[in-house]
Motif scaffolding. Structure first.
Motif, PDB file in Angstrom:
ATOM      1  N   SER A 230       1.026 -19.729  11.441  1.00  0.00           N
ATOM      2  CA  SER A 230       1.908 -21.033  11.350  1.00  0.00           C
ATOM      3  C   SER A 230       0.787 -21.908  10.439  1.00  0.00           C
ATOM      4  N   ASP A 231      -0.655 -21.828  10.309  1.00  0.00           N
ATOM      5  CA  ASP A 231      -1.505 -22.406   9.548  1.00  0.00           C
ATOM      6  C   ASP A 231      -1.245 -22.334   8.090  1.00  0.00           C
ATOM      7  N   ALA A 232      -0.440 -21.122   7.634  1.00  0.00           N
ATOM      8  CA  ALA A 232      -0.516 -20.803   6.369  1.00  0.00           C
ATOM      9  C   ALA A 232       0.819 -21.386   5.874  1.00  0.00           C
ATOM     10  N   LEU A 233       1.732 -22.070   6.619  1.00  0.00           N
ATOM     11  CA  LEU A 233       3.121 -22.425   6.188  1.00  0.00           C
ATOM     12  C   LEU A 233       3.057 -23.781   5.937  1.00  0.00           C
ATOM     13  N   GLN A 234       2.316 -24.699   6.588  1.00  0.00           N
ATOM     14  CA  GLN A 234       2.716 -26.170   6.758  1.00  0.00           C
ATOM     15  C   GLN A 234       2.648 -26.689   5.528  1.00  0.00           C
ATOM     16  N   SER A 235       1.727 -26.531   4.469  1.00  0.00           N
ATOM     17  CA  SER A 235       1.662 -27.105   3.212  1.00  0.00           C
ATOM     18  C   SER A 235       1.663 -26.323   2.064  1.00  0.00           C
ATOM     19  N   ALA A 236       1.752 -25.084   2.374  1.00  0.00           N
ATOM     20  CA  ALA A 236       1.594 -24.135   1.072  1.00  0.00           C
ATOM     21  C   ALA A 236       2.516 -24.207   0.275  1.00  0.00           C
ATOM     22  N   ASP A 237       2.240 -23.960  -1.322  1.00  0.00           N
ATOM     23  CA  ASP A 237       3.191 -23.955  -2.414  1.00  0.00           C
ATOM     24  C   ASP A 237       3.483 -22.542  -2.442  1.00  0.00           C
ATOM     25  N   ILE A 238       2.550 -21.759  -2.182  1.00  0.00           N
ATOM     26  CA  ILE A 238       2.544 -20.310  -2.629  1.00  0.00           C
ATOM     27  C   ILE A 238       2.160 -19.534  -1.350  1.00  0.00           C
ATOM     28  N   VAL A 239       2.945 -18.624  -0.706  1.00  0.00           N
ATOM     29  CA  VAL A 239       2.418 -18.004   0.605  1.00  0.00           C
ATOM     30  C   VAL A 239       2.306 -16.427  -0.067  1.00  0.00           C
ATOM     31  N   TYR A 240       1.134 -15.870  -0.162  1.00  0.00           N
ATOM     32  CA  TYR A 240       0.824 -14.615  -0.661  1.00  0.00           C
ATOM     33  C   TYR A 240       0.530 -13.721   0.390  1.00  0.00           C
ATOM     34  N   VAL A 241       1.445 -12.782   0.720  1.00  0.00           N
ATOM     35  CA  VAL A 241       1.419 -11.869   1.996  1.00  0.00           C
ATOM     36  C   VAL A 241       0.896 -10.424   1.558  1.00  0.00           C
ATOM     37  N   THR A 242       0.042  -9.716   2.253  1.00  0.00           N
ATOM     38  CA  THR A 242      -0.492  -8.512   1.999  1.00  0.00           C
ATOM     39  C   THR A 242      -0.280  -7.554   3.213  1.00  0.00           C
ATOM     40  N   ARG A 243      -0.531  -6.356   2.717  1.00  0.00           N
ATOM     41  CA  ARG A 243      -0.424  -5.214   3.580  1.00  0.00           C
ATOM     42  C   ARG A 243      -1.574  -5.091   4.256  1.00  0.00           C
ATOM     43  N   ILE A 244      -1.790  -4.739   5.680  1.00  0.00           N
ATOM     44  CA  ILE A 244      -2.986  -3.988   6.459  1.00  0.00           C
ATOM     45  C   ILE A 244      -3.470  -2.831   5.733  1.00  0.00           C
ATOM     46  N   GLN A 245      -4.462  -2.769   5.056  1.00  0.00           N
ATOM     47  CA  GLN A 245      -4.872  -1.555   4.275  1.00  0.00           C
ATOM     48  C   GLN A 245      -5.145  -0.505   5.052  1.00  0.00           C
ATOM     49  N   GLN A 246      -4.231   0.517   5.554  1.00  0.00           N
ATOM     50  CA  GLN A 246      -4.496   1.449   6.451  1.00  0.00           C
ATOM     51  C   GLN A 246      -5.543   2.501   5.840  1.00  0.00           C
ATOM     52  N   GLU A 247      -5.369   2.737   4.518  1.00  0.00           N
ATOM     53  CA  GLU A 247      -6.596   3.678   4.009  1.00  0.00           C
ATOM     54  C   GLU A 247      -7.993   3.302   4.122  1.00  0.00           C
ATOM     55  N   ARG A 248      -8.122   2.003   4.381  1.00  0.00           N
ATOM     56  CA  ARG A 248      -9.682   1.565   4.515  1.00  0.00           C
ATOM     57  C   ARG A 248     -10.256   1.640   6.201  1.00  0.00           C
ATOM     58  N   PHE A 249      -9.020   2.110   6.860  1.00  0.00           N
ATOM     59  CA  PHE A 249      -9.419   2.181   8.379  1.00  0.00           C
ATOM     60  C   PHE A 249     -10.171   3.533   8.537  1.00  0.00           C
ATOM     61  N   ASN A 250     -11.041   3.754   9.538  1.00  0.00           N
ATOM     62  CA  ASN A 250     -11.845   5.070   9.978  1.00  0.00           C
ATOM     63  C   ASN A 250     -10.438   5.888  10.805  1.00  0.00           C
ATOM     64  N   THR A 251      -9.838   5.040  11.608  1.00  0.00           N
ATOM     65  CA  THR A 251      -8.903   5.926  12.474  1.00  0.00           C
ATOM     66  C   THR A 251      -7.842   5.147  12.707  1.00  0.00           C
TER      67      THR A 251
END
Ligand code: NCD
Length: 322
Positions: A230-251
């Protein structure tokens, strides 16, 4: 000659504001010329030039849009799509040795590799320009250029307008795996040439790296950090969403703790500023629901398309054709 001639493009931080603007306006020119049907003339720009794309990590957009860009400008492409298994890296060849070899095969090299610093290592070895198409959780400078281009092109209402949006005064929210996502590192550094407000929304363990935060605040950007969507939405002109980078996790278990932590759907977009542009470097997993796709705010497929114009601009500048 333009100042990017013969340069390696490793970190977006290496490009001045003027250089970034020069790429964006060259990209706009190519987009317009393509729209006018000037295919034949464009096909002369990089005739007899060779691009090698060497990808040790999966890619759809980055590799294909570089190859599309090179082909549209009349150049030719040599490509190793699965370099990890199909190149001599599988036999233990070092980046240094591949650089020494590739410089004899191509005029410019685009590399994606899982290790931070791998693009710099290749550039140090190869005597031809190297463009970083992603070095692990490090940087992705050409994505940042196409993201800036997209931000400028997305006008009020989330539609691509004829007017370019000014970057000064923008509020950009970035959401997701900000620690491991290289696109948000490069985009933040790129945006910091302008007076921007940045809101970073991530679980605390996946927060934006401190060196990126100090880089951008050092250039005068304002940064707010939170773990609530919700903190990202209030006044943002651009909402840039990204993926959880699965390949960077150990398990897988570790990854599963964060998978699905933020989901932007049409109801969420309705709480944001009217005209907000929803961006994503793609691929998405589950962090943008498909009910957003129909909204005029959904900019991510236009964003992917913009990659071709921006990469045409960059290739022609690095190779000294403009
Ligand atoms: C991104 C990447 O490879 O960093 N993809 C892309 O190039 N468009 C984003 C991602 O994989 O999440």
């Amino acid at each position: 000659m333009n100042s990017l001639y013969n340069r390696d493009i490793i970190s977006i931080g290496d490009l001045s504001k003027d250089e970034i603007q020069a790429v964006l306006s060259q990209a706009a020119e190519y987009e317009q010329r393509l729209a006018r049907g000037e295919r034949h003339a464009l096909g002369q720009v990089l005739q007899n030039r060779l691009l090698a794309t060497v990808f040790y990590e999966p890619s759809t957009r980055t590799r294909l849009s570089f190859e599309s860009a090179m082909n549209r400008l009349g150049g030719r492409v040599l490509s190793v799509a699965e370099a990890k298994t199909s190149s001599s890296a599988a036999k233990g060849e070092t980046i240094y040795d591949s650089g020494r070899m590739l410089e004899g095969y191509a005029d410019v090299i685009v590399q994606r590799h899982p290790a931070i610093g791998s693009a710099r290592a290749l550039a140090d070895a190869a005597g031809v320009p190297v463009i970083n198409a992603g070095d692990g959780a490090g940087e992705h400078p050409t994505q940042a250029l196409l993201d800036l281009y997209t931000i400028q092109r997305e006008g009020a209402g989330g539609m691509q307008g004829a007017q370019l949006r000014a970057l000064d005064g923008l509020h950009v929210a970035m959401i997701g795996d900000l620690k491991n996502g290289r696109t948000v590192h490069s985009l933040s550094k790129a945006l910091s040439h302008w007076k921007v407000d940045l809101t970073y929304v991530a679980p605390p363990e996946l927060a934006m790296p401190r060196d990126v935060v100090s880089f951008v605040t050092g250039r005068g950007a304002t940064v707010h950090e939170s773990d609530k969507l919700s903190d990202a939405l209030q006044s943002a002109d651009i909402v840039y969403v990204t993926r959880i980078q699965q390949e960077r996790f150990n398990t897988v278990e570790e990854y599963m703790k964060y998978k699905g932590v933020y989901v932007v759907n049409a109801a969420v977009v309705a709480q944001a500023k009217p005209g907000v542009a929803i961006m994503h470097p793609l691929p998405r997993v589950d962090e943008i629901a498909t009910d957003v796709d129909q909204l005029p705010n959904a900019a991510y497929f236009r964003q992917a398309r913009n990659g071709v114009f921006v990469r045409m601009a960059l290739l022609s500048m690095v190779l000294g054709a403009v």
